[in-house]
Design a protein around this motif. Structure first.
Motif, mmCIF file in Angstrom:
data_model
loop_
_atom_site.group_PDB
_atom_site.id
_atom_site.type_symbol
_atom_site.label_atom_id
_atom_site.label_comp_id
_atom_site.label_asym_id
_atom_site.label_seq_id
_atom_site.Cartn_x
_atom_site.Cartn_y
_atom_site.Cartn_z
ATOM 1 N N ASP A 50 -9.663 6.457 -3.152
ATOM 2 C CA ASP A 50 -9.073 6.677 -2.580
ATOM 3 C C ASP A 50 -7.849 5.969 -3.803
ATOM 4 O O ASP A 50 -7.633 5.199 -3.968
ATOM 5 N N HIS A 110 3.859 11.035 -3.194
ATOM 6 C CA HIS A 110 5.755 9.552 -2.808
ATOM 7 C C HIS A 110 4.942 8.617 -2.393
ATOM 8 O O HIS A 110 5.799 7.499 -2.160
ATOM 9 N N LYS A 111 4.273 7.747 -3.408
ATOM 10 C CA LYS A 111 4.061 6.645 -3.491
ATOM 11 C C LYS A 111 4.282 6.357 -4.980
ATOM 12 O O LYS A 111 5.346 6.593 -5.455
ATOM 13 N N GLY A 135 -2.120 12.449 1.390
ATOM 14 C CA GLY A 135 -2.741 11.914 0.607
ATOM 15 C C GLY A 135 -4.536 11.965 1.958
ATOM 16 O O GLY A 135 -4.977 11.705 1.768
ATOM 17 N N ALA A 136 -3.743 11.482 3.170
ATOM 18 C CA ALA A 136 -4.915 11.553 4.293
ATOM 19 C C ALA A 136 -4.738 13.355 4.376
ATOM 20 O O ALA A 136 -6.835 13.571 4.065
ATOM 21 N N ASN A 190 -0.524 10.080 -4.265
ATOM 22 C CA ASN A 190 -0.114 10.283 -3.420
ATOM 23 C C ASN A 190 1.012 10.333 -4.309
ATOM 24 O O ASN A 190 2.238 9.969 -4.749
ATOM 25 N N ALA A 226 -4.272 5.879 -3.597
ATOM 26 C CA ALA A 226 -3.792 5.501 -2.717
ATOM 27 C C ALA A 226 -1.812 4.054 -4.160
ATOM 28 O O ALA A 226 -1.742 3.982 -3.938
ATOM 29 N N SER A 269 0.936 -1.227 0.120
ATOM 30 C CA SER A 269 0.402 0.289 0.239
ATOM 31 C C SER A 269 1.245 1.404 0.303
ATOM 32 O O SER A 269 0.371 1.938 -0.631
HETATM 33 C C1 LIG Z 1 -1.124 5.545 2.060
HETATM 34 C C2 LIG Z 1 -2.724 5.478 1.518
HETATM 35 C C3 LIG Z 1 -3.459 6.505 1.888
HETATM 36 C C4 LIG Z 1 -2.770 7.748 2.917
HETATM 37 O O1 LIG Z 1 -2.102 8.554 2.624
HETATM 38 P P1 LIG Z 1 -0.926 9.738 3.241
HETATM 39 O O2 LIG Z 1 -0.300 9.741 2.011
HETATM 40 O O3 LIG Z 1 0.035 7.870 4.110
HETATM 41 O O4 LIG Z 1 -1.456 10.442 4.381
HETATM 42 C C5 LIG Z 1 -4.897 6.334 2.037
HETATM 43 N N1 LIG Z 1 -5.083 5.051 1.730
HETATM 44 C C6 LIG Z 1 -4.770 3.948 1.588
HETATM 45 C C7 LIG Z 1 -4.780 3.075 0.399
HETATM 46 C C8 LIG Z 1 -3.104 4.410 1.395
HETATM 47 O O5 LIG Z 1 -1.743 3.249 0.853
#
Ligand SMILES: *Cc1c(COP(=O)(O)O)cnc(C)c1O
Length: 483
Positions: free
Chosen positions: A241, A267-268, A136-137, A265, A243, A75
């Motif tokens: 979401d 950073h992901k 993300g949050a 995200n 992510a 994740s």
């Molecule tokens: C990482 C993640 C988030 C939150 O993102 P952040 O950038 O860590 O705040 C929300 N939902 C999922 C499924 C994630 O993997």
């Protein structure tokens, strides 16, 4: 030190020089109350440059990071952070930009942000993008505020947000701080949103449904169009979401499916570092219904000049200082420009291939609770091993002895003894094979000599930590005498 920034005052102390006013330095005694003043000189280590360099290099190897080894933290998409992102992000024309500079003098920064928002909009199929959220949050919070503003503009704020039981914990947390109540929707036996349960919970109080796709089991939600149309018929909006966007780039676009909000995200998916919890960036994309509510300022372009538009009467306002984490945006921008449209699709294809390769090799040794083809990650269960007295936590700790970071464990909550494995596209087959070999060896050790696993790690700087004690009695003092 630049003469422009510092001038020496008469007594030889530094004073800050700002073009039209000079503030002379004041003595510490004039600024700090007596009781806080140091009574004897600080013991600052005196070291030469090679010693300092060696100290930091050594520190950098004590912890695990993606430049040191495989990091399959599900994740989190711990892909490699290309060094060209850093090189370009550090160019002085970019890193020395000051957020209070005039628009005229910030054109390069504005252009990067304008174009990045445009690329994200094309990648996702969303009508408008705001780069401001810092994670993300934070994107979730921003998106939910937009959803609230939308319903309020229609005269009814509504009360609930529906969230599947496999969701990340930030989803219900964001819902709660936006002032909504989260209502849990069950997953079915295939690990997907249970449509019957959704039907029962969706009503005129539903403000939105939040869906993670692919979901946290690494499975593609196959009923998205139905979910979106059910929500829209009930007057609710649909949040994705994003992510897990690393599985989708160039393959599907959430906007085309009908989602109203999506967070990215950077950073992901877009290869910027996840350093110590930040800085990250969680831009959001929105459908045309929500564009007018986006945070200000909106960056616009008029005859090759970029400018900041604050004239958005329905905007939810500002949600970050200045523009958000600009340095992170530059890195994501470089990543997108380096790969291009075809490259981004290859990223997602390879992320999916890598995950399925690992899955096919490991399901012979560990329980695979959901059998459908995986997207960019998959979830195993350590229940077979638990029956022999070895917990998933022990397996995670044992992996450290092999030089690997552990997968995400005990998440998603709907899988017992979960191990959520996400290799990312940036790993070679050789790296994946080494990880497989370690996981197979651990499975064998559990059969033959489980103590090796339950006592692990044994090759790391510190061995098994007492996590609970560390939280309850933190010892974070720096020990000078050890220097
Ligand atoms: C990482 C993640 C988030 C939150 O993102 P952040 O950038 O860590 O705040 C929300 N939902 C999922 C499924 C994630 O993997």
């Amino acid at each position: 030190m630049s003469k422009l920034l510092f001038e020496l005052t008469k007594d030889g102390k530094k004073g800050h020089y700002i073009p039209d006013c000079q503030v002379p330095a004041r003595k510490a005694e004039e600024l700090i109350p007596e009781k806080y003043l140091r009574k004897k000189k600080a013991r600052i280590p005196q070291l030469n440059e090679p010693e300092v360099m060696r100290h930091f290099v050594e520190l950098s190897t004590k912890n695990h990071h993606v430049d040191k080894g495989f990091y399959p933290l599900g994740s989190c998409t711990m892909k490699y952070n290309p060094k060209i992102n850093e090189n370009l992000g550090r160019l002085s024309g970019i890193s020395d930009l000051h957020p209070l500079q005039t628009e005229e003098l910030s054109q390069s920064g504005l252009q990067i942000m304008y174009e990045l928002a445009d690329y994200l909009s094309k990648i996702s199929g969303m009508a408008g993008v705001s780069l401001q959220p810092a994670a993300g949050a934070h994107g979730e919070l921003t998106g939910l505020k937009l959803i609230r503003a939308y319903h309020e503009s229609k005269g009814a704020p509504r009360k609930n947000v529906l969230i599947p039981d496999s969701a990340h914990g930030t989803n219900p947390a964001s819902v709660t701080i936006t002032g909504y109540k989260s209502v849990q929707v069950s997953s079915n036996e295939r690990g997907l949103v249970d449509l019957d349960d959704l039907d029962q919970k969706l009503n005129e109080d539903t403000a939105a449904i939040m869906i993670t796709n692919p979901n946290t089991l690494g499975l593609f939600e196959t009923d998205l169009r139905q979910i979106v149309s059910k929500a829209h018929e009930a007057g609710a909006l649909v949040y994705m979401d994003g992510a897990n966007l690393n599985a989708l780039m160039g393959i599907i676009r959430p906007g085309d499916i009908g989602f109203d909000v999506l967070h990215f995200n950077l950073h992901k998916t877009f290869s910027t570092p996840h350093g110590g919890g930040g800085p990250g960036a969680g831009p959001i994309g929105v459908s045309s219904k929500l564009v007018d509510f986006l945070p200000v300022p909106v960056i616009r372009k008029a005859s090759s000049k970029f400018y900041l538009d604050y004239e958005q009467p329905q905007s939810i306002g500002k949600i970050s200082t200045f523009f958000g984490n600009f340095g992170v945006m530059v890195r994501a921008y470089v990543y997108i420009r380096m790969l291009g449209e075809k490259g981004l699709r290859r990223v997602s294809e390879n992320a999916i291939i890598n995950a399925n390769y690992l899955k096919s090799k490991l399901e012979k040794y560990y329980l695979l609770p959901y059998k459908s083809p995986a997207m960019h990650e998959f979830v195993l269960s350590g229940e077979k091993q638990k029956a022999k007295g070895v917990k998933t936590l022990d397996i995670a700790k044992r992996l450290l002895d092999f030089g690997f970071h552990a997968p995400t464990i005990y998440f998603p909550l709907i899988v017992k003894e979960a191990m959520m494995i996400e290799p990312t596209e940036t790993e070679s087959k050789q790296a994946l094979d080494q990880f497989i070999a370690a996981m197979v060896q651990i499975a064998e050790e559990i059969e033959e000599n489980p103590e090796i696993v339950t006592k692990a790690p044994s090759t790391t700087v510190v061995s098994r930590l007492d996590d609970v004690k560390a939280v309850k009695e933190p010892n974070i003092k720096y020990n000078f005498d050890a220097v």
